[in-house]
Design a protein around this motif. Structure first.
Motif, PDB file in Angstrom:
ATOM      1  N   VAL A   1      17.462  -6.937  47.377  1.00  0.00           N
ATOM      2  CA  VAL A   1      18.137  -6.796  46.222  1.00  0.00           C
ATOM      3  C   VAL A   1      17.620  -5.352  45.708  1.00  0.00           C
ATOM      4  O   VAL A   1      18.585  -4.458  45.272  1.00  0.00           O
ATOM      5  N   SER A   2      16.432  -4.934  45.893  1.00  0.00           N
ATOM      6  CA  SER A   2      15.985  -3.664  45.686  1.00  0.00           C
ATOM      7  C   SER A   2      16.811  -2.649  46.327  1.00  0.00           C
ATOM      8  O   SER A   2      17.204  -1.680  45.754  1.00  0.00           O
ATOM      9  N   ALA A   3      16.909  -2.785  47.794  1.00  0.00           N
ATOM     10  CA  ALA A   3      17.453  -1.819  48.365  1.00  0.00           C
ATOM     11  C   ALA A   3      18.998  -1.647  48.111  1.00  0.00           C
ATOM     12  O   ALA A   3      19.739  -0.439  47.786  1.00  0.00           O
ATOM     13  N   ILE A   4      19.558  -2.628  47.878  1.00  0.00           N
ATOM     14  CA  ILE A   4      21.243  -3.003  47.573  1.00  0.00           C
ATOM     15  C   ILE A   4      21.172  -2.093  46.037  1.00  0.00           C
ATOM     16  O   ILE A   4      22.261  -1.311  46.054  1.00  0.00           O
ATOM     17  N   SER A   5      20.533  -2.499  45.342  1.00  0.00           N
ATOM     18  CA  SER A   5      20.897  -1.876  43.988  1.00  0.00           C
ATOM     19  C   SER A   5      20.434  -0.429  43.763  1.00  0.00           C
ATOM     20  O   SER A   5      20.823   0.027  42.698  1.00  0.00           O
ATOM     21  N   ALA A   6      19.696   0.105  44.652  1.00  0.00           N
ATOM     22  CA  ALA A   6      19.182   1.394  44.625  1.00  0.00           C
ATOM     23  C   ALA A   6      20.376   2.465  44.850  1.00  0.00           C
ATOM     24  O   ALA A   6      20.304   3.614  44.553  1.00  0.00           O
ATOM     25  N   MET A   7      21.273   1.753  45.743  1.00  0.00           N
ATOM     26  CA  MET A   7      22.555   2.732  45.826  1.00  0.00           C
ATOM     27  C   MET A   7      23.245   3.070  44.642  1.00  0.00           C
ATOM     28  O   MET A   7      23.712   4.294  44.176  1.00  0.00           O
ATOM     29  N   PRO A   8      23.738   2.082  43.757  1.00  0.00           N
ATOM     30  CA  PRO A   8      24.383   2.630  42.503  1.00  0.00           C
ATOM     31  C   PRO A   8      23.570   3.355  41.550  1.00  0.00           C
ATOM     32  O   PRO A   8      23.609   4.336  40.921  1.00  0.00           O
ATOM     33  N   ALA A   9      22.112   2.949  41.525  1.00  0.00           N
ATOM     34  CA  ALA A   9      21.231   3.564  40.562  1.00  0.00           C
ATOM     35  C   ALA A   9      21.131   5.213  41.006  1.00  0.00           C
ATOM     36  O   ALA A   9      20.569   5.737  40.087  1.00  0.00           O
ATOM     37  N   GLN A  10      21.024   5.223  42.131  1.00  0.00           N
ATOM     38  CA  GLN A  10      20.953   6.520  42.748  1.00  0.00           C
ATOM     39  C   GLN A  10      21.646   7.686  42.168  1.00  0.00           C
ATOM     40  O   GLN A  10      21.342   8.579  41.842  1.00  0.00           O
ATOM     41  N   PHE A  11      22.874   7.420  41.988  1.00  0.00           N
ATOM     42  CA  PHE A  11      23.827   8.295  41.438  1.00  0.00           C
ATOM     43  C   PHE A  11      23.592   8.500  39.953  1.00  0.00           C
ATOM     44  O   PHE A  11      23.697   9.778  39.457  1.00  0.00           O
ATOM     45  N   ALA A  12      23.203   7.519  39.251  1.00  0.00           N
ATOM     46  CA  ALA A  12      22.720   7.888  38.013  1.00  0.00           C
ATOM     47  C   ALA A  12      21.500   8.983  37.915  1.00  0.00           C
ATOM     48  O   ALA A  12      21.335   9.792  37.145  1.00  0.00           O
ATOM     49  N   LEU A  13      20.505   8.470  38.735  1.00  0.00           N
ATOM     50  CA  LEU A  13      19.106   9.420  38.954  1.00  0.00           C
ATOM     51  C   LEU A  13      19.382  10.779  39.432  1.00  0.00           C
ATOM     52  O   LEU A  13      19.007  11.738  39.030  1.00  0.00           O
ATOM     53  N   LEU A  14      20.423  10.904  40.262  1.00  0.00           N
ATOM     54  CA  LEU A  14      20.822  12.401  41.122  1.00  0.00           C
ATOM     55  C   LEU A  14      21.609  13.070  40.028  1.00  0.00           C
ATOM     56  O   LEU A  14      21.255  14.229  39.860  1.00  0.00           O
ATOM     57  N   ALA A  15      22.424  12.310  38.895  1.00  0.00           N
ATOM     58  CA  ALA A  15      22.978  13.181  38.145  1.00  0.00           C
ATOM     59  C   ALA A  15      21.880  13.466  37.108  1.00  0.00           C
ATOM     60  O   ALA A  15      22.093  14.679  36.373  1.00  0.00           O
ATOM     61  N   LEU A  16      20.958  12.863  36.641  1.00  0.00           N
ATOM     62  CA  LEU A  16      20.044  13.346  36.018  1.00  0.00           C
ATOM     63  C   LEU A  16      19.161  14.621  36.500  1.00  0.00           C
ATOM     64  O   LEU A  16      18.891  15.483  35.730  1.00  0.00           O
TER      65      LEU A  16
END
Length: 268
Positions: free
Chosen positions: A75-90
């Motif tokens: 679940v950590s790896a899968i959920s990292a995909m959408p979270a990645q875009f918020a963190l990259l926007a940051l």
């Protein structure tokens, strides 16, 4: 009549100030700057909702008959995909917003050593996004584990491997985002470029199915990200190749951003 001699107090030139002192002050300033703007908290909130929410959904929907004994770390790896875009926007906003407001001019007056500023801003942003991604990855797996209890497990060894991969992906991707922020000096342009490289172009090229397009896709950072986090990506891609591609884009992005900062007027 007597004349008093006034001795001038020697002042240190900018180049005489120890690099360590300047670096420490600049790191502290960049840290304070990052955490005192509201956009940082909005991006972190979006990442937290995405990761923990996916963890809860995955855990609550796990079938005990099929998932009994499976590790919740997936679940950590899968959920990292959408979270990645918020963190990259940051990451992009933390770098490029200064150019939109003109604050970069004042920043460089306060820290004229551009190498120090570049290093401090890069370290603060990349370390922040990476640590946040690892913490959220752990919380996502924990949420899935608790929601599916006692179906799923949380083996420590597998958790270290998964969270280590998440850390590398976010560190390399954030480095690329920071470099693009310095290079393009526009939040909108850098965000569009990041989304193209991480999401749009890899999907488009793979969907097209042409051999040369698939070859091009294998050299994009989004393909390396998808392979490391989801196990997908271009045919024939290996773990070593995915790490190399993603790492090369991170280093290359920072190099391009540094050249632009070092050579061009900040107001341009």
């Amino acid at each position: 009549m007597t004349t008093e001699s006034v001795q001038a107090v020697p002042r240190l030139a900018a180049d005489d100030v120890p690099v360590g002192s300047v670096s420490t002050r600049t790191l502290a300033a960049e840290w304070a700057r990052l955490w005192t703007v509201r956009s940082t908290w909005w991006f972190l909130a979006a990442a937290a909702v995405a990761t923990i929410g996916l963890g809860l959904v995955a855990g609550s929907s796990a079938d005990p008959a099929e998932s009994q004994g499976d590790a919740a770390w997936a679940v950590s790896a899968i959920s990292a995909m959408p979270a990645q875009f918020a963190l990259l926007a940051l990451a992009v906003t933390a770098v490029a917003a200064d150019y939109a407001t003109g604050g970069i001019v004042l920043t460089l007056q306060w820290t004229p050593r551009r190498g120090v500023l570049f290093a401090a801003r890069t370290i603060v942003v990349v370390v922040t996004t990476t640590v946040v991604a690892v913490v959220l990855g752990f919380l996502s797996a924990l949420a899935g584990y608790l929601a599916a209890s006692p179906t799923l497990r949380l083996p420590v060894g597998e958790g270290v491997d998964t969270l280590g991969t998440v850390a590398f992906v976010l560190a390399a991707s954030s480095a690329l985002a920071v470099g693009l922020g310095f290079l393009l000096r526009s939040v909108a342009a850098a965000l569009v470029t990041v989304f193209l490289l991480i999401l749009v172009l890899p999907l488009f090229l793979l969907a097209a199915g042409q051999p040369w397009m698939v070859d091009v896709a294998s050299f994009l950072p989004g393909s390396g990200t998808a392979f490391l986090l989801l196990g997908g990506g271009p045919p024939g891609m290996s773990t070593e190749a995915a790490f190399a591609v993603l790492g090369a884009w991170g280093v290359g992005g920072l190099a391009a951003g540094w050249v632009r900062l070092a050579r061009d007027d900040a107001a341009r």
